[in-house]
Scaffold this active site. Structure first.
Site, PDB file in Angstrom:
ATOM      1  N   ASP A 133      -1.519  -0.496   0.647  1.00 50.47           N
ATOM      2  CA  ASP A 133      -0.827   0.569   1.379  1.00 50.47           C
ATOM      3  C   ASP A 133       0.359   0.045   2.179  1.00 50.47           C
ATOM      4  O   ASP A 133       0.503   0.327   3.372  1.00 50.47           O
ATOM      5  CB  ASP A 133      -1.823   1.287   2.294  1.00 50.47           C
ATOM      6  CG  ASP A 133      -1.274   2.610   2.836  1.00 50.47           C
ATOM      7  OD1 ASP A 133      -0.285   3.113   2.263  1.00 50.47           O
ATOM      8  OD2 ASP A 133      -1.840   3.133   3.806  1.00 50.47           O
ATOM      9  N   GLU A 163       0.887  -1.631  -4.193  1.00 49.88           N
ATOM     10  CA  GLU A 163       1.655  -1.143  -3.034  1.00 49.88           C
ATOM     11  C   GLU A 163       2.048  -2.285  -2.102  1.00 49.88           C
ATOM     12  O   GLU A 163       1.905  -2.202  -0.880  1.00 49.88           O
ATOM     13  CB  GLU A 163       0.917  -0.029  -2.284  1.00 49.88           C
ATOM     14  CG  GLU A 163       1.149   1.338  -2.898  1.00 49.88           C
ATOM     15  CD  GLU A 163       0.758   2.490  -1.997  1.00 49.88           C
ATOM     16  OE1 GLU A 163       1.037   2.453  -0.788  1.00 49.88           O
ATOM     17  OE2 GLU A 163       0.177   3.459  -2.525  1.00 49.88           O
ATOM     18  N   ASP A 274      -4.907   0.239  -9.023  1.00 49.39           N
ATOM     19  CA  ASP A 274      -5.000   1.625  -8.571  1.00 49.39           C
ATOM     20  C   ASP A 274      -4.575   2.502  -9.742  1.00 49.39           C
ATOM     21  O   ASP A 274      -3.396   2.644 -10.032  1.00 49.39           O
ATOM     22  CB  ASP A 274      -4.096   1.846  -7.362  1.00 49.39           C
ATOM     23  CG  ASP A 274      -4.147   3.271  -6.834  1.00 49.39           C
ATOM     24  OD1 ASP A 274      -4.883   4.094  -7.414  1.00 49.39           O
ATOM     25  OD2 ASP A 274      -3.435   3.566  -5.854  1.00 49.39           O
TER      26      ASP A 274
END
Length: 376
Positions: A133, A163, A274
């Site tokens: 994130d 990310e 992901d």
């Protein structure tokens, strides 16, 4: 998604709604205005429409159909352009020797020295995959430091990250460089990265394959390596986000499966990342190829390590609605080699589930997945 230009002015209340929408979704106020106008300035309806493509203002499934939406901020490129990239970034990767190696030639004679670390079981291999994130700027230093602390605590042989942004990559590379070689999947925006432990993994080569029709700069980062006498193909990716991009995501999944299937049969292939997948989407493309299996299922489908993106437990996002979606977005896939000695998945568990004392948040809005394999 392209935003619709509006010639109508908005008032202060509507401007505040745009800011709240952007904060919740991790997008920008221009996109917020588009969705809010679509839903007549009803914030919750607009947010649900953005994530789910539905008009529902609440409820939603919390079970195995994973249709509650995808709060992956990376649905828009950080520049806001949404354009895909097909060029190889001009980066260098530093190896044990300390000599910078041109990015396009990584692995050509620069593999790390394979020396067994004292106390490490030569019959066990460990791998961590984690969307960290990096697009959430809040507490980014504390959270990235926690990611590094987790890596150093568990010392996985292989790490897949999604990310990642240039700043966090530099931080992770610096803190982990004594132990790991770090390979980025891009140099701009947000991207994936692979870390391999120098003492346990011999790095042979790697490649980056952009998804040509991605609107979110997504690609496949593939690393060829060796562990003991086992050839490995290590693949990570961050598949297209949000429900409205399911068609592109399924196309990307098909490419991942193809990459795994055509890899050298003497190699064990491990994909992780992901995926943003719903189970139905796997069935939509015909299910798993015969030679590919889901590692979570191979480890007995542990219920305490099912939902890696779980709003009911992880409150890093500003989620202010009653429905608390939880989804199995982060997944690991496995293709065996045709060699006599094989790797077998043994354990599958979450990491990064503890709040940070410094800020009261978790390292990421996703849990990391730590998996162990045994040579048999």
């Amino acid at each position: 998604m392209a935003t619709a230009a509006s010639t109508e002015s908005i008032n202060s209340d509507q401007r505040q709604l745009c800011k709240e929408f952007a904060s919740i979704t991790g997008t920008d106020v221009s996109l917020a205005e588009y969705y809010l106008r679509e839903k007549e300035w009803q914030l919750e309806a607009a947010v649900n429409f953005y994530f789910d493509g539905s008009d529902s203002a609440g409820g939603g499934s919390h079970g195995n159909n994973y249709d509650d939406g995808d709060l992956d901020h990376a649905s828009m490129s950080p520049s806001g352009s949404g354009s895909s990239r097909s060029t190889t970034p001009d980066l260098v990767v530093t190896y044990e020797s300390g000599v910078p190696v041109d990015y396009s030639h990584v692995g050509n004679g620069c593999e790390s020295t394979e020396v067994e670390t004292p106390g490490m079981d030569p019959t066990m291999l460990s791998l961590l995959t984690w969307n960290i994130d990096g697009l959430d700027e809040r507490n980014i230093t504390e959270r990235t430091k926690a990611v590094c602390t987790t890596i150093k605590s568990h010392l996985p042989d292989i790490v897949y990250l999604q990310e990642v942004i240039p700043e966090t990559f530099a931080y992770i590379e610096t803190l982990c460089s004594p132990t790991y070689v770090a390979i980025p999947g891009n140099s701009l925006g947000y991207f994936t990265a692979v870390l391999v432990k120098k003492s346990r993994i011999t790095l042979m080569d790697h490649s980056i394959e952009p998804f040509s029709t991605s609107q979110m700069m997504r690609n496949i980062l593939s690393v060829k390596a060796r562990f003991s006498n086992h050839n490995l193909v290590l693949i990570t990716s961050h598949l297209e986000s949000t429900k409205e991009h399911a068609t592109e995501r399924k196309k990307q999944l098909g490419i991942v499966f193809q990459e795994m299937c055509v890899a050298d049969p003497r190699s064990t292939v491990i994909f992780g990342g992901d995926t943003n997948l719903r189970d139905k989407e796997i069935m939509d493309i015909g299910g798993f190829p015969a030679e590919i299996r889901d590692i979570w299922q191979m480890c007995g489908s542990p219920s305490d390590a099912q939902y890696s993106w779980d709003i009911s437990k992880n409150d890093n996002l500003d989620w202010r609605f009653k429905n608390k979606p939880r989804c199995r977005f982060d997944r690991l896939f496995f293709r065996d080699s045709n060699e006599t000695s094989k790797l077998h998945p043994q354990t599958f568990k979450f990491v990064g589930t503890e709040r940070l004392a410094s800020c009261g948040r978790f390292p990421s809005d996703h849990w990391g997945i730590l998996c162990q394999f045994k040579v048999q």
